[in-house]
Design a protein around this motif. Structure first.
Motif, PDB file in Angstrom:
ATOM      1  N   MET A 171       0.838  -1.186   0.000  1.00  0.00           N
ATOM      2  CA  MET A 171       0.000   0.000   0.000  1.00  0.00           C
ATOM      3  C   MET A 171       0.882   1.247   0.000  1.00  0.00           C
ATOM      4  O   MET A 171       1.871   1.308   0.716  1.00  0.00           O
ATOM      5  N   PRO A 172       0.516   2.231  -0.806  1.00  0.00           N
ATOM      6  CA  PRO A 172       1.307   3.468  -0.872  1.00  0.00           C
ATOM      7  C   PRO A 172       1.244   4.245   0.443  1.00  0.00           C
ATOM      8  O   PRO A 172       0.243   4.212   1.162  1.00  0.00           O
ATOM      9  N   SER A 173       2.340   4.939   0.731  1.00  0.00           N
ATOM     10  CA  SER A 173       2.393   5.747   1.950  1.00  0.00           C
ATOM     11  C   SER A 173       3.368   6.904   1.767  1.00  0.00           C
ATOM     12  O   SER A 173       4.163   6.912   0.838  1.00  0.00           O
ATOM     13  N   PHE A 174       3.293   7.867   2.675  1.00  0.00           N
ATOM     14  CA  PHE A 174       4.259   8.955   2.725  1.00  0.00           C
ATOM     15  C   PHE A 174       4.292   9.487   4.155  1.00  0.00           C
ATOM     16  O   PHE A 174       3.428   9.180   4.970  1.00  0.00           O
ATOM     17  N   ASP A 175       5.314  10.292   4.443  1.00  0.00           N
ATOM     18  CA  ASP A 175       5.479  10.888   5.765  1.00  0.00           C
ATOM     19  C   ASP A 175       5.304  12.395   5.669  1.00  0.00           C
ATOM     20  O   ASP A 175       5.793  13.031   4.734  1.00  0.00           O
ATOM     21  N   ILE A 176       4.610  12.952   6.653  1.00  0.00           N
ATOM     22  CA  ILE A 176       4.511  14.405   6.784  1.00  0.00           C
ATOM     23  C   ILE A 176       5.488  14.807   7.876  1.00  0.00           C
ATOM     24  O   ILE A 176       5.415  14.296   9.002  1.00  0.00           O
ATOM     25  N   VAL A 177       6.411  15.679   7.548  1.00  0.00           N
ATOM     26  CA  VAL A 177       7.424  16.128   8.505  1.00  0.00           C
ATOM     27  C   VAL A 177       7.489  17.657   8.486  1.00  0.00           C
ATOM     28  O   VAL A 177       6.992  18.301   7.569  1.00  0.00           O
ATOM     29  N   SER A 178       8.105  18.205   9.514  1.00  0.00           N
ATOM     30  CA  SER A 178       8.362  19.641   9.566  1.00  0.00           C
ATOM     31  C   SER A 178       9.807  19.796  10.007  1.00  0.00           C
ATOM     32  O   SER A 178      10.118  19.716  11.196  1.00  0.00           O
ATOM     33  N   GLU A 179      10.679  19.990   9.040  1.00  0.00           N
ATOM     34  CA  GLU A 179      12.110  20.054   9.322  1.00  0.00           C
ATOM     35  C   GLU A 179      12.682  21.393   8.876  1.00  0.00           C
ATOM     36  O   GLU A 179      12.242  21.968   7.880  1.00  0.00           O
ATOM     37  N   ILE A 180      13.672  21.833   9.633  1.00  0.00           N
ATOM     38  CA  ILE A 180      14.394  23.056   9.303  1.00  0.00           C
ATOM     39  C   ILE A 180      15.857  22.685   9.143  1.00  0.00           C
ATOM     40  O   ILE A 180      16.406  21.976   9.987  1.00  0.00           O
ATOM     41  N   GLU A 181      16.484  23.161   8.088  1.00  0.00           N
ATOM     42  CA  GLU A 181      17.911  22.928   7.913  1.00  0.00           C
ATOM     43  C   GLU A 181      18.675  23.914   8.790  1.00  0.00           C
ATOM     44  O   GLU A 181      18.689  25.113   8.532  1.00  0.00           O
ATOM     45  N   LEU A 182      19.301  23.394   9.848  1.00  0.00           N
ATOM     46  CA  LEU A 182      20.008  24.259  10.800  1.00  0.00           C
ATOM     47  C   LEU A 182      21.188  24.974  10.149  1.00  0.00           C
ATOM     48  O   LEU A 182      21.546  26.076  10.568  1.00  0.00           O
ATOM     49  N   GLN A 183      21.780  24.382   9.130  1.00  0.00           N
ATOM     50  CA  GLN A 183      22.879  25.045   8.426  1.00  0.00           C
ATOM     51  C   GLN A 183      22.389  26.330   7.759  1.00  0.00           C
ATOM     52  O   GLN A 183      23.062  27.353   7.806  1.00  0.00           O
ATOM     53  N   GLN A 184      21.204  26.272   7.172  1.00  0.00           N
ATOM     54  CA  GLN A 184      20.639  27.467   6.550  1.00  0.00           C
ATOM     55  C   GLN A 184      20.274  28.521   7.592  1.00  0.00           C
ATOM     56  O   GLN A 184      20.443  29.719   7.356  1.00  0.00           O
ATOM     57  N   VAL A 185      19.789  28.081   8.757  1.00  0.00           N
ATOM     58  CA  VAL A 185      19.481  29.021   9.839  1.00  0.00           C
ATOM     59  C   VAL A 185      20.775  29.671  10.323  1.00  0.00           C
ATOM     60  O   VAL A 185      20.835  30.884  10.545  1.00  0.00           O
ATOM     61  N   ARG A 186      21.819  28.875  10.474  1.00  0.00           N
ATOM     62  CA  ARG A 186      23.121  29.398  10.905  1.00  0.00           C
ATOM     63  C   ARG A 186      23.627  30.444   9.911  1.00  0.00           C
ATOM     64  O   ARG A 186      24.098  31.516  10.302  1.00  0.00           O
ATOM     65  N   ASN A 187      23.507  30.146   8.618  1.00  0.00           N
ATOM     66  CA  ASN A 187      23.930  31.103   7.591  1.00  0.00           C
ATOM     67  C   ASN A 187      23.095  32.386   7.642  1.00  0.00           C
ATOM     68  O   ASN A 187      23.633  33.483   7.496  1.00  0.00           O
ATOM     69  N   ALA A 188      21.786  32.250   7.863  1.00  0.00           N
ATOM     70  CA  ALA A 188      20.917  33.424   7.934  1.00  0.00           C
ATOM     71  C   ALA A 188      21.278  34.291   9.139  1.00  0.00           C
ATOM     72  O   ALA A 188      21.298  35.525   9.036  1.00  0.00           O
ATOM     73  N   VAL A 189      21.591  33.669  10.279  1.00  0.00           N
ATOM     74  CA  VAL A 189      21.973  34.425  11.479  1.00  0.00           C
ATOM     75  C   VAL A 189      23.295  35.142  11.245  1.00  0.00           C
ATOM     76  O   VAL A 189      23.455  36.321  11.604  1.00  0.00           O
ATOM     77  N   GLU A 190      24.252  34.469  10.626  1.00  0.00           N
ATOM     78  CA  GLU A 190      25.542  35.109  10.335  1.00  0.00           C
ATOM     79  C   GLU A 190      25.370  36.281   9.367  1.00  0.00           C
ATOM     80  O   GLU A 190      25.976  37.340   9.560  1.00  0.00           O
ATOM     81  N   ASN A 191      24.543  36.107   8.335  1.00  0.00           N
ATOM     82  CA  ASN A 191      24.294  37.199   7.394  1.00  0.00           C
ATOM     83  C   ASN A 191      23.582  38.364   8.066  1.00  0.00           C
ATOM     84  O   ASN A 191      23.880  39.528   7.779  1.00  0.00           O
ATOM     85  N   ALA A 192      22.653  38.063   8.971  1.00  0.00           N
ATOM     86  CA  ALA A 192      21.943  39.123   9.690  1.00  0.00           C
ATOM     87  C   ALA A 192      22.912  39.902  10.577  1.00  0.00           C
ATOM     88  O   ALA A 192      22.863  41.138  10.622  1.00  0.00           O
ATOM     89  N   ASN A 193      23.811  39.210  11.269  1.00  0.00           N
ATOM     90  CA  ASN A 193      24.806  39.894  12.100  1.00  0.00           C
ATOM     91  C   ASN A 193      25.731  40.759  11.250  1.00  0.00           C
ATOM     92  O   ASN A 193      26.104  41.867  11.643  1.00  0.00           O
ATOM     93  N   ARG A 194      26.112  40.266  10.076  1.00  0.00           N
ATOM     94  CA  ARG A 194      26.950  41.036   9.167  1.00  0.00           C
ATOM     95  C   ARG A 194      26.229  42.303   8.704  1.00  0.00           C
ATOM     96  O   ARG A 194      26.813  43.389   8.651  1.00  0.00           O
ATOM     97  N   GLU A 195      24.937  42.152   8.395  1.00  0.00           N
ATOM     98  CA  GLU A 195      24.151  43.306   7.960  1.00  0.00           C
ATOM     99  C   GLU A 195      24.016  44.334   9.088  1.00  0.00           C
ATOM    100  O   GLU A 195      24.111  45.539   8.853  1.00  0.00           O
ATOM    101  N   VAL A 196      23.815  43.868  10.317  1.00  0.00           N
ATOM    102  CA  VAL A 196      23.689  44.771  11.469  1.00  0.00           C
ATOM    103  C   VAL A 196      24.999  45.520  11.697  1.00  0.00           C
ATOM    104  O   VAL A 196      24.999  46.707  12.040  1.00  0.00           O
TER     105      VAL A 196
END
Length: 163
Positions: free
Chosen positions: A1-26
């Motif tokens: 029988m067909p199936s799939f998973d529903i997930v809610s994931e965040i790539e922490l590497q992308q969050v880390r990059n966004a925080v570093e870019n925000a600090n650079r902008e500030v």
């Protein structure tokens, strides 16, 4: 029988990059010159801590963080901004929580919506994921459309689509 998973994931590497870019902008903005203003990521607790000298500056830092998260492909629904600002002497501190994984309450709401649709599927809550099992791919695709069209204040991804 067909199936799939529903997930809610965040790539922490992308969050880390966004925080570093925000600090650079500030650091290069004129209105933050000679002002204590910082955005820190605590990866273990999945919290972003925003520190500044006034409430107005905290609001500006939150907007800068949002813009950088969007540039990195992270939806604004993936963060939960605290409603109150903590005061620590001279500094204002706000915490932004990352929504990584599906909470039990959100999973129950998700299941209620699927049950109301009268689609004949089975489901299982597996930790931070939700597995949906159906008789055909068409039914599973209807479930995906249903979940995408309903607002749960959290971004979802659909993985492991199997026949």
């Amino acid at each position: 029988m067909p199936s799939f998973d529903i997930v809610s994931e965040i790539e922490l590497q992308q969050v880390r990059n966004a925080v570093e870019n925000a600090n650079r902008e500030v650091s290069i903005r004129f209105d933050f010159r000679n002002v204590i203003a910082n955005i820190e990521l605590n990866e273990k607790e999945e919290i972003i801590k925003i520190t500044s000298e006034s409430n107005f500056q905290i609001g500006q830092l939150v907007n800068i963080l949002r813009e950088n998260l969007i540039k990195r492909g992270i939806e604004t629904k993936a963060i939960e901004i605290a409603k109150e600002v903590n005061y620590n002497g001279k500094l204002c501190i706000m915490q932004v929580k990352l929504k990584n994984g599906i909470d039990r309450d959100v999973a129950k709401d998700l299941l209620k919506v699927i049950k109301k649709s009268k689609l004949k599927v089975q489901f299982q809550i597996q930790g931070n994921e939700l597995r949906i099992i159906g008789k055909s791919r068409d039914i599973l695709q209807r479930v995906i459309i249903l979940v995408r069209n309903h607002d749960f204040n959290q971004p979802f991804q659909f993985k492991n689509f199997r026949d």
